[in-house]
Motif scaffolding. Structure first.
Motif, PDB file in Angstrom:
ATOM      1  N   LEU A 142       0.821  -1.211   0.000  1.00  0.00           N
ATOM      2  CA  LEU A 142       0.000   0.000   0.000  1.00  0.00           C
ATOM      3  C   LEU A 142       0.854   1.259   0.000  1.00  0.00           C
ATOM      4  N   ASN A 143       1.990   1.213   0.674  1.00  0.00           N
ATOM      5  CA  ASN A 143       2.891   2.357   0.693  1.00  0.00           C
ATOM      6  C   ASN A 143       3.370   2.682  -0.722  1.00  0.00           C
ATOM      7  N   GLN A 144       3.640   1.647  -1.512  1.00  0.00           N
ATOM      8  CA  GLN A 144       4.062   1.854  -2.895  1.00  0.00           C
ATOM      9  C   GLN A 144       2.925   2.411  -3.743  1.00  0.00           C
ATOM     10  N   GLU A 145       1.745   1.842  -3.571  1.00  0.00           N
ATOM     11  CA  GLU A 145       0.614   2.198  -4.430  1.00  0.00           C
ATOM     12  C   GLU A 145      -0.036   3.525  -4.056  1.00  0.00           C
ATOM     13  N   LEU A 146       0.041   3.900  -2.788  1.00  0.00           N
ATOM     14  CA  LEU A 146      -0.701   5.077  -2.328  1.00  0.00           C
ATOM     15  C   LEU A 146       0.198   6.217  -1.850  1.00  0.00           C
ATOM     16  N   ALA A 147       1.447   6.195  -2.290  1.00  0.00           N
ATOM     17  CA  ALA A 147       2.363   7.323  -2.106  1.00  0.00           C
ATOM     18  C   ALA A 147       2.342   7.892  -0.698  1.00  0.00           C
ATOM     19  N   GLY A 148       2.938   7.177   0.221  1.00  0.00           N
ATOM     20  CA  GLY A 148       2.941   7.690   1.586  1.00  0.00           C
ATOM     21  C   GLY A 148       4.152   7.256   2.373  1.00  0.00           C
ATOM     22  N   ASN A 149       4.163   7.624   3.641  1.00  0.00           N
ATOM     23  CA  ASN A 149       5.142   7.122   4.602  1.00  0.00           C
ATOM     24  C   ASN A 149       4.375   6.212   5.551  1.00  0.00           C
ATOM     25  N   SER A 150       4.112   4.996   5.091  1.00  0.00           N
ATOM     26  CA  SER A 150       3.193   4.122   5.806  1.00  0.00           C
ATOM     27  C   SER A 150       3.742   3.685   7.152  1.00  0.00           C
ATOM     28  N   LEU A 151       2.827   3.427   8.060  1.00  0.00           N
ATOM     29  CA  LEU A 151       3.189   2.990   9.401  1.00  0.00           C
ATOM     30  C   LEU A 151       2.107   2.067   9.925  1.00  0.00           C
ATOM     31  N   MET A 152       2.503   0.887  10.431  1.00  0.00           N
ATOM     32  CA  MET A 152       1.544  -0.019  11.029  1.00  0.00           C
ATOM     33  C   MET A 152       1.100   0.547  12.376  1.00  0.00           C
ATOM     34  N   PHE A 153      -0.172   0.869  12.465  1.00  0.00           N
ATOM     35  CA  PHE A 153      -0.721   1.532  13.635  1.00  0.00           C
ATOM     36  C   PHE A 153      -1.872   0.682  14.151  1.00  0.00           C
ATOM     37  N   MET A 154      -1.641  -0.013  15.262  1.00  0.00           N
ATOM     38  CA  MET A 154      -2.675  -0.858  15.847  1.00  0.00           C
ATOM     39  C   MET A 154      -3.530   0.004  16.778  1.00  0.00           C
ATOM     40  N   VAL A 155      -4.831   0.041  16.528  1.00  0.00           N
ATOM     41  CA  VAL A 155      -5.674   0.975  17.271  1.00  0.00           C
ATOM     42  C   VAL A 155      -6.905   0.275  17.846  1.00  0.00           C
ATOM     43  N   SER A 156      -7.264   0.705  19.042  1.00  0.00           N
ATOM     44  CA  SER A 156      -8.530   0.323  19.660  1.00  0.00           C
ATOM     45  C   SER A 156      -9.039   1.565  20.380  1.00  0.00           C
ATOM     46  N   GLU A 157     -10.143   1.433  21.067  1.00  0.00           N
ATOM     47  CA  GLU A 157     -10.725   2.602  21.730  1.00  0.00           C
ATOM     48  C   GLU A 157      -9.780   3.193  22.771  1.00  0.00           C
ATOM     49  N   LYS A 158      -9.075   2.321  23.513  1.00  0.00           N
ATOM     50  CA  LYS A 158      -8.266   2.807  24.629  1.00  0.00           C
ATOM     51  C   LYS A 158      -6.759   2.633  24.441  1.00  0.00           C
ATOM     52  N   LEU A 159      -6.349   2.073  23.314  1.00  0.00           N
ATOM     53  CA  LEU A 159      -4.924   1.800  23.125  1.00  0.00           C
ATOM     54  C   LEU A 159      -4.549   1.935  21.655  1.00  0.00           C
ATOM     55  N   LYS A 160      -3.462   2.676  21.398  1.00  0.00           N
ATOM     56  CA  LYS A 160      -2.960   2.846  20.039  1.00  0.00           C
ATOM     57  C   LYS A 160      -1.449   2.635  20.054  1.00  0.00           C
ATOM     58  N   VAL A 161      -0.983   1.683  19.241  1.00  0.00           N
ATOM     59  CA  VAL A 161       0.433   1.330  19.227  1.00  0.00           C
ATOM     60  C   VAL A 161       0.965   1.391  17.799  1.00  0.00           C
ATOM     61  N   GLY A 162       2.013   2.210  17.596  1.00  0.00           N
ATOM     62  CA  GLY A 162       2.689   2.287  16.309  1.00  0.00           C
ATOM     63  C   GLY A 162       4.048   1.613  16.400  1.00  0.00           C
ATOM     64  N   LEU A 163       4.643   1.324  15.252  1.00  0.00           N
ATOM     65  CA  LEU A 163       5.908   0.595  15.214  1.00  0.00           C
ATOM     66  C   LEU A 163       6.981   1.376  14.458  1.00  0.00           C
ATOM     67  N   LEU A 164       8.199   1.384  15.017  1.00  0.00           N
ATOM     68  CA  LEU A 164       9.334   1.933  14.276  1.00  0.00           C
ATOM     69  C   LEU A 164       9.728   0.990  13.148  1.00  0.00           C
ATOM     70  N   THR A 165       9.776  -0.307  13.434  1.00  0.00           N
ATOM     71  CA  THR A 165      10.036  -1.322  12.416  1.00  0.00           C
ATOM     72  C   THR A 165       8.934  -2.362  12.509  1.00  0.00           C
ATOM     73  N   ASP A 166       8.510  -2.919  11.363  1.00  0.00           N
ATOM     74  CA  ASP A 166       7.418  -3.894  11.439  1.00  0.00           C
ATOM     75  C   ASP A 166       7.875  -5.302  11.087  1.00  0.00           C
ATOM     76  N   HIS A 167       7.804  -5.674   9.801  1.00  0.00           N
ATOM     77  CA  HIS A 167       8.164  -7.046   9.432  1.00  0.00           C
ATOM     78  C   HIS A 167       9.658  -7.116   9.101  1.00  0.00           C
ATOM     79  N   VAL A 168      10.459  -6.977  10.152  1.00  0.00           N
ATOM     80  CA  VAL A 168      11.919  -6.972  10.033  1.00  0.00           C
ATOM     81  C   VAL A 168      12.479  -8.077  10.931  1.00  0.00           C
ATOM     82  N   PRO A 169      13.405  -8.911  10.422  1.00  0.00           N
ATOM     83  CA  PRO A 169      14.017  -9.931  11.278  1.00  0.00           C
ATOM     84  C   PRO A 169      14.665  -9.298  12.509  1.00  0.00           C
TER      85      PRO A 169
END
Length: 356
Positions: A142-169
C-alpha cells in the motif's frame, strides 16, 4: 461523496482462510447498510459458494466495477470469472493468487476514487509472494501504491500502538532504527492522531529498544546513542513525546493509559501487549497514506477456516474504524481549508521605488 453513503472497498484475502466468513457474517446484519455501501472484490460465484457453505441468507448485487455500486446493497465486483476450488485451512498457491487479484483490484478502485476506504481481509505472507507481488505484507504494498510514509498503527478505543520497524528480522532491527526513522515515524503518528482521530495535542510515549532501555549502555548502546538524543531533539521543538520507557513493565503498570499513542521499537514489542489487551476489538490501521485502509488484527486462522467458528469482532471494528477515520479526515480537511481562507492575504510588493 457528501450526502451519500461511504463506499467501503473490501478485499477478500486468502480464500482458504477466515476472510470470507468474517466479511459476510459482518454484512449479514442489514443495519451495516445504514453506515456504508460495501463493495467486495471477488466474484459472484465465489460469494455464492461462501454463503451456501456458511448457511447465510444474504442478497448481493453483482456489478462490473466499483463505480457502478448501488447504495443500499451489498455489491460484488467480478474480479475473476472462473470458480476457484476453495480448500479451507490449506496454504495453496491459488489462495495467494486470488488474494493478490482481489487486493490489486480493490486498491486500483481506491486510487480512482471509486471507493472511499479500503478494508483488507487477512492474507498469507508466504503464498502471496509472486513476480508482481514481492512484499512482506499489505503495508509495504500500500505504501508503494498510495504514495505515503506508511506505518503499522494498531488501534482500539483505549490503546494505540505504532511501530518503528514492522516485518523486520530481529537480527536487523537495531541497524534499521536511525534518528531519521524515529523522527519520520513520530511525525506520521502525530499527524494521524490529529487528522484521523481528532486529538488536538497528542501525547506520545516511546518504548526503549533494549531491555531496561539499555541500562546506560550495559545491555546495548542504541537507546543512549540514537533514541534518547532524537527524543530530546523532538521535545526541544515543542513536541509532547515521552520516554523511552522499559517495555517489560510499561503495559502491566497501566502507564500506557496516560498517553494517546505508544511507539514500539519492533513488531512483537508492540503487538504482543496490544493483542493481549485488545484482541478481537483491535484494528490494524495503515497511517501515513493518502487513503484510509484498515484490517482486522488477526491472520488467516487456517486452523478454524471453514468451520463457522470465526469471531467477526475485529473485522466489524475495522469497518467502523475506517468509516470514523474517513469522516474525521473530511472534517479536518474542511477545517484546514476554512482556516486558510480566513488568513489575511499578504500585501503584494510592486518592486517600484518611490520617486523623490
Amino acid at each position: 461523496m457528501k450526502g451519500q453513503s461511504i463506499k467501503l472497498g473490501i478485499s477478500v484475502g486468502d480464500l482458504n482462510g477466515i476472510g470470507g466468513e468474517v466479511i459476510l457474517k459482518t454484512l449479514e446484519d442489514s443495519r451495516m447498510l445504514d453506515f456504508c455501501t460495501p463493495v467486495i472484490f471477488a466474484s459472484a460465484k465465489t460469494i455464492s459458494f461462501l454463503l451456501k457453505h456458511f448457511n447465510l441468507d444474504i442478497n448481493f448485487q453483482g456489478v462490473k466495477s466499483a463505480d457502478k455500486a448501488i447504495h443500499g446493497k451489498i455489491n460484488v465486483v467480478n474480479v475473476w470469472n472462473d470458480n476457484p476450488h476453495i480448500k479451507f485451512g490449506e496454504e495453496t498457491p491459488e489462495g495467494g493468487s486470488y488474494a493478490i487479484q482481489s487486493l490489486s483490484a480493490a486498491v486500483d478502485a481506491l486510487k480512482k476514487d471509486q471507493v472511499d476506504v479500503l478494508i483488507t481481509a487477512p492474507i498469507n505472507k508466504a503464498n502471496i509472494q509472486a513476480e508482481d507481488f514481492k512484499f512482506p505484507g499489505h503495508t509495504d504494498f500500500l505504501n508503494q501504491e498510495l504514495a505515503g510514509n506508511s506505518l503499522m498503527f494498531m488501534v482500539s478505543e483505549k490503546l494505540k500502538v505504532g511501530l518503528l520497524t514492522d516485518h523486520v528480522p530481529v537480527k536487523n532491527i537495531s541497524e534499521k532504527i536511525t534518528a531519521e526513522l524515529i523522527t519520520q515515524k513520530f511525525k506520521t503518528i502525530h499527524h494521524s492522531l490529529v487528522q484521523d482521530f481528532g486529538i488536538r495535542k497528542p501525547k506520545i510515549a516511546f518504548l526503549g529498544i533494549n531491555p531496561h532501555v539499555g541500562d546506560h549502555g550495559v545491555i546495548g548502546k542504541e537507546d543512549d546513542e540514537v533514541l534518547i538524543p532524537t527524543l530530546e531533539s523532538l521535545r526541544d521543538k515543542g513536541h509532547l513525546c515521552y520516554g523511552p520507557y522499559a517495555a517489560d513493565s510499561f503495559f502491566g503498570s497501566g502507564n500506557y493509559k496516560n498517553f494517546d499513542a505508544i511507539i514500539a521499537a519492533y513488531h512483537d514489542q508492540g503487538l504482543i501487549p496490544f493483542k493481549t489487551l485488545a484482541f478481537g476489538k483491535g484494528v490494524n490501521y495503515t497511517a501515513g497514506l493518502n487513503k484510509v485502509r484498515t484490517s482486522p488484527d488477526h491472520g488467516t486462522a487456517f486452523e478454524i477456516a471453514g468451520k463457522g467458528e470465526a469471531d467477526i469482532g475485529s473485522f466489524k471494528e475495522a469497518v467502523f474504524a475506517a468509516l470514523d477515520i474517513y469522516k474525521k479526515r473530511s472534517e479536518y480537511e474542511e477545517l484546514t481549508e476554512n482556516v486558510l481562507q480566513k488568513q489575511p492575504r499578504k500585501k503584494q510588493f510592486s518592486g517600484r521605488s518611490r520617486g523623490k
